[in-house]
Enzyme design. Structure first.
Site, PDB file in Angstrom:
ATOM      1  N   ILE A 186       0.829  -1.210   0.000  1.00 57.76           N
ATOM      2  CA  ILE A 186       0.000   0.000   0.000  1.00 57.76           C
ATOM      3  C   ILE A 186       0.866   1.264   0.000  1.00 57.76           C
ATOM      4  O   ILE A 186       0.399   2.337  -0.394  1.00 57.76           O
ATOM      5  CB  ILE A 186      -0.949  -0.028   1.232  1.00 57.76           C
ATOM      6  CG1 ILE A 186      -2.187   0.797   0.996  1.00 57.76           C
ATOM      7  CG2 ILE A 186      -0.235   0.389   2.510  1.00 57.76           C
ATOM      8  CD1 ILE A 186      -3.284   0.567   2.021  1.00 57.76           C
ATOM      9  N   GLY A 235      12.228  -3.297  11.898  1.00 57.45           N
ATOM     10  CA  GLY A 235      11.199  -2.626  11.115  1.00 57.45           C
ATOM     11  C   GLY A 235       9.985  -3.456  10.766  1.00 57.45           C
ATOM     12  O   GLY A 235       9.125  -2.990  10.015  1.00 57.45           O
ATOM     13  N   HIS A 270       5.867 -12.093   5.525  1.00 53.60           N
ATOM     14  CA  HIS A 270       5.743 -11.517   4.192  1.00 53.60           C
ATOM     15  C   HIS A 270       7.120 -11.250   3.624  1.00 53.60           C
ATOM     16  O   HIS A 270       8.038 -10.855   4.335  1.00 53.60           O
ATOM     17  CB  HIS A 270       4.900 -10.231   4.198  1.00 53.60           C
ATOM     18  CG  HIS A 270       5.368  -9.206   5.185  1.00 53.60           C
ATOM     19  ND1 HIS A 270       5.069  -9.276   6.534  1.00 53.60           N
ATOM     20  CD2 HIS A 270       6.125  -8.097   5.038  1.00 53.60           C
ATOM     21  CE1 HIS A 270       5.606  -8.248   7.158  1.00 53.60           C
ATOM     22  NE2 HIS A 270       6.271  -7.516   6.271  1.00 53.60           N
TER      23      HIS A 270
HETATM   24  P1  5GP Z   1       7.009  -4.714   7.416  1.00 58.13           P
HETATM   25  O1  5GP Z   1       7.374  -3.347   7.866  1.00 58.13           O
HETATM   26  O2  5GP Z   1       6.221  -5.472   8.475  1.00 58.13           O
HETATM   27  O3  5GP Z   1       8.161  -5.528   6.867  1.00 58.13           O
HETATM   28  O4  5GP Z   1       6.070  -4.534   6.153  1.00 58.13           O
HETATM   29  C1  5GP Z   1       4.694  -4.347   6.231  1.00 58.13           C
HETATM   30  C2  5GP Z   1       4.288  -3.732   4.922  1.00 58.13           C
HETATM   31  O5  5GP Z   1       2.882  -3.825   4.834  1.00 58.13           O
HETATM   32  C3  5GP Z   1       4.661  -2.268   4.774  1.00 58.13           C
HETATM   33  O6  5GP Z   1       5.513  -2.101   3.656  1.00 58.13           O
HETATM   34  C4  5GP Z   1       3.323  -1.563   4.597  1.00 58.13           C
HETATM   35  O7  5GP Z   1       3.367  -0.508   3.659  1.00 58.13           O
HETATM   36  C5  5GP Z   1       2.416  -2.701   4.144  1.00 58.13           C
HETATM   37  N1  5GP Z   1       1.024  -2.529   4.496  1.00 58.13           N
HETATM   38  C6  5GP Z   1       0.535  -2.105   5.702  1.00 58.13           C
HETATM   39  N2  5GP Z   1      -0.804  -2.105   5.674  1.00 58.13           N
HETATM   40  C7  5GP Z   1      -1.165  -2.553   4.433  1.00 58.13           C
HETATM   41  C8  5GP Z   1      -2.440  -2.773   3.810  1.00 58.13           C
HETATM   42  O8  5GP Z   1      -3.503  -2.575   4.389  1.00 58.13           O
HETATM   43  N3  5GP Z   1      -2.410  -3.223   2.526  1.00 58.13           N
HETATM   44  C9  5GP Z   1      -1.245  -3.464   1.859  1.00 58.13           C
HETATM   45  N4  5GP Z   1      -1.338  -3.893   0.584  1.00 58.13           N
HETATM   46  N5  5GP Z   1      -0.038  -3.262   2.423  1.00 58.13           N
HETATM   47  C10 5GP Z   1      -0.010  -2.818   3.699  1.00 58.13           C
END
Ligand code: 5GP
Ligand code: ZN
Length: 115
Positions: free
Chosen positions: A34, A94, A101
């Protein structure tokens, strides 16, 4: 563990929250981030809930390999030979969503080491 009712990505996997889905596999799903950090920024997730990459690899090594092949398929389909895969594992580096994912990033120059 298969699904966590409070997990954002479980909700996207279930179709309860919309996602811009680019690949659907039997055990994996890929959708656009997103808040993209590169021209291509897709998240590949296992359908089964685990909190991070290490837990998924432990629970299901074959599925974990599928994440990597799915990531390649997504990059190839979008026209990229070169791409970066990132698994943030733990809040300290982070991770903000605690459902495994794999970030697939491509389409701009990238530096090393990462920030
Ligand atoms: P992390 O920081 O946990 O490695 O990555 C989480 C990712 O999820 C971030 O890059 C963030 O932009 C993405 N993200 C958070 N909320 C949503 C959402 O509701 N939809 C999508 N498609 N991505 C999301
Ligand atoms: Zn989940």
């Amino acid at each position: 563990m298969t699904a966590d009712p409070d997990c954002l990505f479980c909700k996207i996997v279930a179709g309860d929250i919309p996602g811009d889905i680019v690949h659907t596999g039997e055990r994996t799903l890929a959708f656009r981030d997103i808040n993209p950090q590169a021209p291509l920024h897709v998240l590949v997730v296992p359908r089964d809930h685990e909190p991070n990459a290490a837990a998924s690899a432990h629970a299901d090594p074959e599925m974990f390999a599928e994440i990597a092949t799915t990531a390649r398929a997504v990059a190839t389909a979008e026209g990229y030979d070169d791409y970066r895969l990132v698994f943030n594992t733990g809040a300290g580096v982070g991770q903000t969503v605690f459902h495994t994912h794999c970030h697939v990033l491509a389409g701009r120059p990238m530096t090393w080491p990462p920030g």
